[in-house]
Design a protein around this motif. Structure first.
Motif, PDB file in Angstrom:
ATOM      1  N   UNK A  20       0.817  -1.219   0.000  1.00  0.00           N
ATOM      2  CA  UNK A  20       0.000   0.000   0.000  1.00  0.00           C
ATOM      3  C   UNK A  20       0.849   1.267   0.000  1.00  0.00           C
ATOM      4  N   UNK A  21       2.013   1.232   0.645  1.00  0.00           N
ATOM      5  CA  UNK A  21       2.881   2.419   0.617  1.00  0.00           C
ATOM      6  C   UNK A  21       3.415   2.659  -0.794  1.00  0.00           C
ATOM      7  N   UNK A  22       3.716   1.583  -1.528  1.00  0.00           N
ATOM      8  CA  UNK A  22       4.162   1.733  -2.918  1.00  0.00           C
ATOM      9  C   UNK A  22       3.020   2.239  -3.806  1.00  0.00           C
ATOM     10  N   UNK A  23       1.809   1.742  -3.556  1.00  0.00           N
ATOM     11  CA  UNK A  23       0.651   2.235  -4.309  1.00  0.00           C
ATOM     12  C   UNK A  23       0.446   3.725  -4.034  1.00  0.00           C
ATOM     13  N   UNK A  24       0.607   4.131  -2.776  1.00  0.00           N
ATOM     14  CA  UNK A  24       0.455   5.541  -2.412  1.00  0.00           C
ATOM     15  C   UNK A  24       1.479   6.407  -3.138  1.00  0.00           C
ATOM     16  N   UNK A 394       3.278  11.506  -0.555  1.00  0.00           N
ATOM     17  CA  UNK A 394       4.339  11.776   0.419  1.00  0.00           C
ATOM     18  C   UNK A 394       4.152  10.936   1.683  1.00  0.00           C
ATOM     19  N   UNK A 395       2.898  10.662   2.051  1.00  0.00           N
ATOM     20  CA  UNK A 395       2.669   9.743   3.182  1.00  0.00           C
ATOM     21  C   UNK A 395       3.230   8.364   2.852  1.00  0.00           C
ATOM     22  N   UNK A 396       3.038   7.936   1.596  1.00  0.00           N
ATOM     23  CA  UNK A 396       3.594   6.656   1.163  1.00  0.00           C
ATOM     24  C   UNK A 396       5.110   6.637   1.210  1.00  0.00           C
TER      25      UNK A 396
END
Length: 428
Positions: A20-24, A394-396
């Motif tokens: 999910x961080x990569x998707x973000x 940026x959160x990701x």
């Protein structure tokens, strides 16, 4: 994920959070591309959002170094068991610094044509045009501005670039050293590396205290170069610190829910809650002090800052800022028991992260985004795809880089920290 209780445990960065961080991050790239490709006023809005997000990112990571430093100088025992989290954030600071520097300089050197208040066309940078536009310091130019000319000794491109590069470089260096000393301490034991951490933390706090306001003056206050406030730097420091505490709290809670860091108890969370509560009050004190003094003095060159934020398109957000960053933590975390409730603490941390994004939004957007006279401003003119996707992107980046850094540590706790036993048996 099973429960881990050994202080030798390592964090494994995998699974949904990594995906999910990569998707973000991909969504953030899409948001930036969308803003630049559709052109027009959207380019200015995209630059402003990139400045907001990259500044927020750098401030949160800098706040982690600040947290480490004052824990060492205070010789705090309670926090020893959770120091790996701010240490991982400190390791991310050099990347956050580079991103911010690239965004600031790109906005400074990329120009566009605007129509000024007199109706004349003028070429200006997307960012920092209030002082970096051509001819402002040249007495023979039709754009000559005596106020900007008077500030040109420090409002110039070499000084601006030097300040942000040197200061972010210094903060990154101290973050690197504090992490290095902690890792050496794990290998060697004894007090040598802890004493070095104490000494370098004391040096950092002196440097940081004197220089962070200068960094905030350059990075944000100079967006509206006619205006100034001597309290602006402390206001930014308070916002950065609360945001950093909120991110640290969320990461600690996430790790506990995944079965890691089971030595972290409600007593540690209580202390994190106390810090978030206390510094939210401090943020409000500085915010009100700046607002009240400017309102009471009623000097046009200062009140223009708040007048612009009281225009219809910003007034609602102006007051919501106070609700999210003062009223919410005051009501949610006032009691002792509230600070010991994981769900309450987690919710409050999210409120503060969103609230201080809005806080930075109000610092940046009114000075960079200009709506045409007579144009009715709708909600989508203020918050749209750029704002949402760039924030998510940026959160990701923060989550991916921080958790990846955390996975590189040989253990999730500084095993030979002299106060570790006190922290593992922390009671209130």
């Amino acid at each position: 994920m099973g429960t881990h209780t050994s202080i030798d445990e390592r964090y494994e960065f995998s699974g949904r959070v990594k995906t999910w961080s990569l998707i973000a991050i991909v969504l953030g790239v899409v948001g930036v591309a969308y803003g630049f490709l559709i052109g027009g006023d959207s380019v200015q809005r995209t630059f402003s959002n990139l400045l907001l997000a990259s500044y927020y990112f750098a401030c949160v990571c800098t706040a982690a170094v600040f947290f480490l430093a004052y824990q060492y100088v205070a010789q705090a025992g309670w926090s020893a068991a959770l120091l790996r989290v701010p240490q991982a954030m400190a390791k991310v600071l050099p990347i956050a610094a580079v991103i911010f520097i690239v965004v600031a300089l790109a906005g400074l050197f990329t120009t566009h044509e605007v129509v000024n208040e007199e109706g004349h066309k003028e070429v200006m940078p997307y960012l920092y045009g209030h002082w970096a536009a051509h001819g402002l310091t040249d007495p023979s130019s039709e754009h000559y501005d005596p106020i900007i000319a008077g500030k040109s000794s420090f409002l110039n491109i070499p000084f601006f670039a030097g300040v942000i590069v040197v200061l972010l470089g210094l903060y990154s260096l101290f973050g690197y050293l504090l992490v290095k000393f902690s890792q050496n301490e794990d290998q060697l034991g004894g007090m040598f590396n802890y004493d070095k951490s104490f000494k370098y933390s004391a040096i950092f706090l002196v440097i940081f205290g004197f220089t962070f306001p200068v960094f905030a003056f350059d990075a944000i206050m100079s967006l509206e170069a006619h205006w100034f406030s001597t309290m602006f730097g402390w206001y930014n420091l308070a916002a950065a610190h609360v945001s950093g505490l909120a991110v640290i709290t969320l990461l600690v809670i996430y790790l506990r829910k995944k079965g890691y860091m089971q030595w972290i108890s409600e007593n540690h969370l209580h202390d994190l809650g106390k810090l978030m509560f206390a510094f939210s009050i401090f943020w409000t004190y500085v915010w009100f002090g700046q607002f009240f003094l400017i309102w009471y003095a009623n000097m046009p060159e200062e009140t223009v800052y708040f007048y612009k934020r009281w225009e219809p398109e910003y007034k609602w957000w102006f007051w919501l800022n106070i609700v999210l960053n003062f009223v919410a933590p005051l009501l949610l975390l006032m009691s002792r028991d509230a600070k010991r409730l994981t769900a309450r603490l987690q919710f409050t941390a999210w409120v503060l992260i969103i609230g201080h994004w809005l806080d930075y939004y109000l610092m940046i957007m009114p000075g960079t985004i200009h709506h045409e006279a007579g144009h009715e401003v709708h909600i989508w003119d203020q918050f749209g795809l750029q704002e949402l996707l760039i924030f998510v992107g940026f959160a990701g980046i923060l989550i991916f880089l921080t958790l990846n850094s955390l996975s590189k540590f040989t253990s999730l706790v500084p095993k030979k920290h002299p106060f570790l036993d006190e922290s593992l048996h922390h009671h209130q």
